[in-house]
Each structure stands twice: as C-alpha cells, then as structure tokens.
Design a protein around this motif. Structure first.
Motif, PDB file in Angstrom:
ATOM      1  N   GLU A 106     -14.232  19.133 -17.235  1.00 43.69           N
ATOM      2  CA  GLU A 106     -12.934  19.073 -16.553  1.00 43.69           C
ATOM      3  C   GLU A 106     -12.730  17.729 -15.842  1.00 43.69           C
ATOM      4  N   GLY A 107     -13.804  17.250 -15.193  1.00 47.00           N
ATOM      5  CA  GLY A 107     -13.719  15.965 -14.493  1.00 47.00           C
ATOM      6  C   GLY A 107     -13.454  14.818 -15.460  1.00 47.00           C
ATOM      7  N   LEU A 108     -14.200  14.820 -16.554  1.00 50.19           N
ATOM      8  CA  LEU A 108     -14.017  13.770 -17.570  1.00 50.19           C
ATOM      9  C   LEU A 108     -12.614  13.844 -18.171  1.00 50.19           C
ATOM     10  N   ARG A 109     -12.205  15.058 -18.531  1.00 50.09           N
ATOM     11  CA  ARG A 109     -10.914  15.242 -19.203  1.00 50.09           C
ATOM     12  C   ARG A 109      -9.754  14.777 -18.314  1.00 50.09           C
ATOM     13  N   THR A 110      -9.746  15.247 -17.064  1.00 49.65           N
ATOM     14  CA  THR A 110      -8.628  14.910 -16.171  1.00 49.65           C
ATOM     15  C   THR A 110      -8.587  13.409 -15.893  1.00 49.65           C
ATOM     16  N   THR A 111      -9.756  12.801 -15.709  1.00 47.96           N
ATOM     17  CA  THR A 111      -9.789  11.361 -15.403  1.00 47.96           C
ATOM     18  C   THR A 111      -9.318  10.555 -16.624  1.00 47.96           C
ATOM     19  N   PHE A 112      -9.772  10.952 -17.811  1.00 46.76           N
ATOM     20  CA  PHE A 112      -9.314  10.268 -19.030  1.00 46.76           C
ATOM     21  C   PHE A 112      -7.809  10.435 -19.228  1.00 46.76           C
ATOM     22  N   GLU A 113      -7.324  11.632 -18.971  1.00 48.74           N
ATOM     23  CA  GLU A 113      -5.886  11.866 -19.167  1.00 48.74           C
ATOM     24  C   GLU A 113      -5.052  10.894 -18.335  1.00 48.74           C
ATOM     25  N   THR A 114      -5.444  10.729 -17.064  1.00 56.22           N
ATOM     26  CA  THR A 114      -4.655   9.874 -16.166  1.00 56.22           C
ATOM     27  C   THR A 114      -4.916   8.390 -16.423  1.00 56.22           C
ATOM     28  N   ASN A 115      -6.184   8.023 -16.558  1.00 60.16           N
ATOM     29  CA  ASN A 115      -6.553   6.601 -16.541  1.00 60.16           C
ATOM     30  C   ASN A 115      -6.479   5.922 -17.905  1.00 60.16           C
ATOM     31  N   THR A 116      -6.632   6.690 -18.982  1.00 53.76           N
ATOM     32  CA  THR A 116      -6.688   6.063 -20.310  1.00 53.76           C
ATOM     33  C   THR A 116      -5.519   6.516 -21.181  1.00 53.76           C
ATOM     34  N   ILE A 117      -5.393   7.845 -21.321  1.00 60.99           N
ATOM     35  CA  ILE A 117      -4.355   8.360 -22.223  1.00 60.99           C
ATOM     36  C   ILE A 117      -2.967   8.031 -21.659  1.00 60.99           C
ATOM     37  N   GLY A 118      -2.804   8.185 -20.351  1.00 64.36           N
ATOM     38  CA  GLY A 118      -1.500   7.895 -19.714  1.00 64.36           C
ATOM     39  C   GLY A 118      -1.009   6.480 -19.991  1.00 64.36           C
ATOM     40  N   PRO A 119      -1.820   5.455 -19.684  1.00 61.17           N
ATOM     41  CA  PRO A 119      -1.359   4.082 -19.961  1.00 61.17           C
ATOM     42  C   PRO A 119      -1.097   3.808 -21.450  1.00 61.17           C
ATOM     43  N   VAL A 120      -1.894   4.437 -22.345  1.00 68.16           N
ATOM     44  CA  VAL A 120      -1.671   4.203 -23.782  1.00 68.16           C
ATOM     45  C   VAL A 120      -0.325   4.813 -24.198  1.00 68.16           C
ATOM     46  N   LEU A 121      -0.048   6.018 -23.708  1.00 66.18           N
ATOM     47  CA  LEU A 121       1.231   6.654 -24.078  1.00 66.18           C
ATOM     48  C   LEU A 121       2.411   5.919 -23.429  1.00 66.18           C
ATOM     49  N   THR A 122       2.199   5.417 -22.226  1.00 67.36           N
ATOM     50  CA  THR A 122       3.252   4.622 -21.576  1.00 67.36           C
ATOM     51  C   THR A 122       3.550   3.385 -22.435  1.00 67.36           C
TER      52      THR A 122
END
Ligand SMILES: NC(=O)c1ccc[n+]([C@@H]2O[C@H](COP(=O)([O-])OP(=O)(O)OC[C@H]3O[C@@H](n4cnc5c(N)ncnc54)[C@H](OP(=O)(O)O)[C@@H]3O)[C@@H](O)[C@H]2O)c1
Length: 259
Positions: A108-124
């Motif tokens: 959960e920690g890995l998933r949530t952090t990746f979602e915000t820090n990596t996936i979010g900027p890529v989708l932006t």
C-alpha cells in the motif's frame, strides 16, 4: 505573455512558485492545481491580489479521469498553450515518514507513493504536453528561439541510485528514481519534432515544508531552505534552461545529479 501550470500548488514549494510567477510582469496566467487548490485560502488571497491572473482547479493526479476532465477548462484558460508546467505534487509516504528498513515496506505504501510521485506527473505530461508543444518558448535562455514549453518534474537528490549511501525511504526513493526515468523519456519523445519541449528534473534542496517536516531537526539551519530561497534558486535555473539541458536532473545550485 506566459501561461504557467503549477501542479501541487496548495502548499510548500508549489504555493511559493505561484507567488513568484503571479508577481512576474511577463506571466499572464498561473493555473494552480492540487486536490484542494479551490479551497486554499492563500491561493484565494492571491486571486484577489492578482485579478484575472490566478486560476484555481482541483485535480487529483492519482486519478487519470480527473486529469482528463480538466483539460477543456485548462485549454480555455490557457488559450491553447502552456509555457511552463511545474509538477510539484508528491508525498514522502502515506504515513508521512519514509521507511527505515524492509520491515516498514508495504504494498500500500509503495503503491500510493508511486501513484502520486510517478504516475501522476507522467499522466499530467500525457494530457498537457500538446499545450507545451504549442508554446513559443517564453521561459529559458534562448526564449522564443529553439524550444517550445518547459516541463519541470520536482525530484529529490535521494532519487540518485549512484549517490545512495544510506538506504531506506524505499517508496520515495523508488518513485523519484522512476520519475527521473520518466523525465528522460519525455525529453526524448517531446524533443523529436520541430517543436521541442525542454524536460528536466529539479531537486529543490531540503526545504521547510510539510513533506520534510519530520526530518527538520537533524538538518543544520543553513541547509534547511525556506520555500522563498529554494524557489528563487529553481527559477534562476529555469530562466537559463536551453535545449541542451533537456533530460537532465539538476540540483538547486545548477549542478547535475548523477542518475
Ligand atoms: N521539501 C523538501 O525538502 C523536498 C526535498 C526534495 C524534493 N522535494 C520535492 O518538491 C516537491 C514539492 O514538495 P513540498 O515539500 O512542497 O511538498 P508539500 O508541502 O507536502 O506539498 C505537496 C503538494 O502536493 C499536492 N498533492 C499531494 N498529493 C496530490 C495528489 N494526489 N494530487 C494532486 N496534488 C497532490 C498537495 O496538495 P493537496 O494536498 O491540496 O492535494 C501539495 O500542494 C515534491 O515533488 C517533493 O518530492 C521536496
């Protein structure tokens, strides 16, 4: 006149970027986004201080549909182009503290952090890069000459694999190393055509914000930057960027951070 998007604008470095950019005469519009941007009092008072300049939009970067839905509003507000996109949103870890050892690591920690820090900027980048490509290049050293927009992903020195001496902070380190790879990929894809977007990852130093608050005690006073100091350093880097810098990871002092 320039149009800027600050993603992660409600606090910390993003908020300070908004203050600095809104007060610049060459900036026509600052589009400030985060999950709670529309409810943030400081952003509202900036809206009154700079009428017609500040646009506040709630966006959660962990939800692709949410990013996609705001594109028409951003198209309208930006008149079809963005000159600078600053991806500031990040979390250290959902608990607020980085893992000190493997026993603290969770899916959960890995998933949530990746979602915000990596996936979010890529989708932006996915949804806003067409607008960056339309920029006539109003920021950077050779403004208006060799490049179009500038995309900045805020990274951290702890993302460096070769510089990692102490371990720990699994979620944050991994997510920011992956963000650096994303920045490099973006620099290649968005640098291929005639219109070139400069893509860089910038490390702001250790800055006095909510994100790093649990760790301030151990930082010598002269190494803990105010948001004002850090953003001044970062803006002076942004104002000097050229196409030769695309894909780089740079610290607040302009020095390259090894991957
Ligand atoms: N502070 C430091 O010492 C330091 C050091 C190295 C790198 N950095 C990097 O600098 C950047 C800015 O950090 P900061 O210290 O200013 O952090 P901060 O004060 O904690 O602010 C984080 C921002 O991200 C937004 N955000 C968080 N989750 C989001 C989501 N799912 N969707 C949209 N927005 C979201 C928050 O707004 P809402 O809560 O309203 O959504 C807030 O505006 C980050 O990328 C961080 O990794 C900071």
């Amino acid at each position: 006149m320039a149009v800027v998007i600050v993603q992660g604008a409600s606090r910390g470095l993003g908020l300070q970027f908004c203050k600095v950019l809104a007060s610049r005469a060459d900036v026509a519009k600052v589009i400030a986004t985060s999950r709670r941007a529309e409810n943030e009092a400081t952003l509202h008072s900036m809206q009154s201080q700079f009428p017609n300049k500040m646009v506040l939009i709630n966006v959660d970067v962990t939800k692709e549909n949410n990013i996609k839905q705001v594109v028409p509003k951003i198209m309208e507000e930006s008149t079809g182009k963005i000159d600078l996109l600053l991806n500031c949103s990040a979390i250290l870890h959902p608990s607020g503290k980085g893992e000190t050892s493997l026993r603290d690591v969770s899916f959960e920690g890995l998933r949530t952090t990746f979602e915000t820090n990596t996936i979010g900027p890529v989708l932006t980048a996915k949804y806003f890069s067409p607008l960056l490509l339309k920029s006539s290049g109003l920021f950077g050293k050779q403004a208006g000459k060799k490049h179009s927009g500038i995309l900045v992903n805020l990274t951290a020195k702890v993302s460096s694999i070769s510089d990692n001496q102490v371990g720990g902070w699994y979620s944050y380190r991994l997510s920011k190393s992956a963000l650096n790879m994303a920045t490099k990929n973006l620099s290649i894809e968005l640098g291929r055509g005639k219109s070139k977007v400069i893509c860089v990852a910038l490390h702001p130093g250790t800055v006095d914000t909510d994100l790093s608050r649990p760790y301030h005690k151990g930082v010598p006073a002269d190494k803990l930057f105010s948001t004002e100091k850090s953003v001044n350093y970062l803006m002076s880097i942004i104002d000097k960027l050229s196409v030769e810098d695309t894909g780089k990871c740079l610290a607040w002092d302009g020095n390259a951070i090894p991957f």
